[in-house]
Design a protein around this motif. Structure first.
Motif, PDB file in Angstrom:
ATOM      1  N   VAL A 160      -5.280   8.846   2.853  1.00 41.07           N
ATOM      2  CA  VAL A 160      -5.886   7.814   2.021  1.00 41.07           C
ATOM      3  C   VAL A 160      -4.859   6.728   1.718  1.00 41.07           C
ATOM      4  N   ARG A 161      -5.302   5.484   1.793  1.00 46.30           N
ATOM      5  CA  ARG A 161      -4.437   4.343   1.529  1.00 46.30           C
ATOM      6  C   ARG A 161      -4.749   3.780   0.141  1.00 46.30           C
ATOM      7  N   HIS A 188      -4.268   0.708  -2.528  1.00 46.21           N
ATOM      8  CA  HIS A 188      -3.920  -0.707  -2.638  1.00 46.21           C
ATOM      9  C   HIS A 188      -3.094  -0.915  -3.906  1.00 46.21           C
ATOM     10  N   ARG A 233      -7.816   6.123  -5.637  1.00 44.54           N
ATOM     11  CA  ARG A 233      -8.623   6.481  -4.462  1.00 44.54           C
ATOM     12  C   ARG A 233     -10.114   6.374  -4.788  1.00 44.54           C
ATOM     13  N   ARG A 291      -9.870  -1.735  -3.722  1.00 50.13           N
ATOM     14  CA  ARG A 291      -9.517  -1.942  -2.325  1.00 50.13           C
ATOM     15  C   ARG A 291      -8.839  -0.736  -1.689  1.00 50.13           C
ATOM     16  N   SER A 292      -8.748   0.353  -2.427  1.00 58.07           N
ATOM     17  CA  SER A 292      -8.141   1.558  -1.864  1.00 58.07           C
ATOM     18  C   SER A 292      -9.142   2.293  -0.982  1.00 58.07           C
ATOM     19  N   GLY A 293      -8.615   3.229  -0.185  1.00 61.89           N
ATOM     20  CA  GLY A 293      -9.460   3.972   0.735  1.00 61.89           C
ATOM     21  C   GLY A 293     -10.412   4.916   0.024  1.00 61.89           C
ATOM     22  N   ALA A 294     -11.463   5.289   0.726  1.00 66.09           N
ATOM     23  CA  ALA A 294     -12.451   6.214   0.187  1.00 66.09           C
ATOM     24  C   ALA A 294     -11.842   7.602   0.015  1.00 66.09           C
ATOM     25  N   THR A 295     -12.431   8.359  -0.867  1.00 67.57           N
ATOM     26  CA  THR A 295     -11.984   9.730  -1.096  1.00 67.57           C
ATOM     27  C   THR A 295     -12.983  10.706  -0.497  1.00 67.57           C
ATOM     28  N   ARG A 314       0.524   5.094   1.384  1.00 63.73           N
ATOM     29  CA  ARG A 314      -0.283   6.019   2.192  1.00 63.73           C
ATOM     30  C   ARG A 314       0.005   7.441   1.743  1.00 63.73           C
ATOM     31  N   GLU A 348       0.831  -1.189   0.000  1.00 62.85           N
ATOM     32  CA  GLU A 348       0.000   0.000   0.000  1.00 62.85           C
ATOM     33  C   GLU A 348       0.869   1.244   0.000  1.00 62.85           C
TER      34      GLU A 348
END
Length: 311
Positions: free
Chosen positions: A13-14, A16, A66, A70-74, A8, A6
């Motif tokens: 936001v992370r 994937h 983003r 599987r990435s974090g929400a924006t 960061r 990942e």
């Protein structure tokens, strides 16, 4: 061997990321997916490229942007192409810290590459040795007709833009996941040309199901407004390939032609009978284009772009 990791970002936001290939490869290929898709749309190229390169080696990086996969929400304020360009800069810094980089972008991913070039010209010029644009545009919705007559396309665009504004404010909900089977015929018509495999449509539907309403609606404004032909023209003779299906209803051949005209080092390919998902519909065509650009980018001294040469 493929590894998961990942990145960061500065706003927390992370992202994937999937990485395969040797760290000391001749080049790193970074693959960016389209709007409401994820990294899996490039899975055939990620698997086939090492063999297609022959004696050369490549480190392959594919990530979910983003708000996707599987990435974090924006956040809504960060659902912009400008932010995606900054995100790409961070991925290149962390996942490809050395050597020439070839960027391959589909649809929204291609537009993110253009933002990276626009917002980080010095870094772009120092690192990027090749470009592959698949089913994308540098002119917002200028040429988008959804496969419809111009008057009907204008009505649909207005409705889409208004609807996107509503969806963008609905947050992280994913109520459409419950009706994906009902959406399947429309998604198939919008994304694919004459032929498609059910497994590919399934990948697209599952990716759409992962995207929140904020992601579906939030990026629409900047996507429709982007104008980056001047940015591309400033890149000089960078090795590049531009590919499009002649039945692409979202980014039709006119989009690809204007990109190729702006890039003197670009080869334009229009695939007969193919739609928007060219990596799935014509996987070998896209893999061969990638391999050719990597070969050109890693040739002695050729991977320097116009930005670096002018520095």
């Amino acid at each position: 061997m493929r590894t998961m990791s990942e990145v960061r970002l500065s706003d927390g936001v992370r992202l994937h990321v999937e990485v395969s290939g040797p760290a000391e490869a001749d080049a790193t290929v970074v693959m960016l997916h389209g709007w409401c898709h994820d990294r899996r749309t490039w899975h055939r190229q990620a698997a086939a490229l090492p063999e297609a390169l022959g004696g050369a080696t490549a480190r392959i990086v594919a990530y979910d942007q983003r708000g996707h996969g599987r990435s974090g929400a924006t956040h809504l304020r960060s659902a912009t192409l400008e932010q995606l360009g900054d995100d790409l800069a961070a991925v290149v810094d962390e996942a490809a810290p050395r050597g020439p980089v070839v960027l391959a972008g589909h649809s929204l991913g291609g537009m993110a590459i253009m933002e990276y070039a626009h917002r980080h010209p010095e870094t772009f010029g120092a690192r990027v040795g090749g470009l592959v644009f698949v089913g994308t545009t540098a002119e917002g919705h200028t040429h988008t007709r959804y496969g419809l007559p111009t008057p009907l396309a204008g009505v649909l665009r207005t409705a889409e833009t208004m609807g996107a504004g509503v969806l963008a404010r609905c947050g992280a909900w994913r109520p459409h996941r419950a009706v994906l089977p009902a959406l399947s015929p429309g998604v198939r018509w919008l994304l694919f040309g004459d032929e498609y495999e059910s497994a590919d449509l399934d990948i697209c539907l599952r990716a759409l199901g992962r995207a929140s309403l904020r992601s579906i609606g939030g990026f629409r404004t900047s996507v429709g407004a982007q104008l980056r032909l001047d940015t591309l023209a400033a890149l000089g003779d960078v090795p590049a390939a531009v590919l499009v299906g002649d039945k692409d209803r979202l980014t039709p051949p006119a989009c690809a032609r204007s990109i190729a005209d702006a890039l003197p080092g670009a080869a334009l390919t229009v695939a007969e009978g193919a739609g928007h998902m060219l990596m799935m519909e014509r996987p070998q065509l896209v893999t061969d284009a990638l391999a050719d650009v990597v070969a050109r980018a890693t040739a002695s001294g050729e991977w320097q772009t116009g930005y670096e040469q002018a520095a």
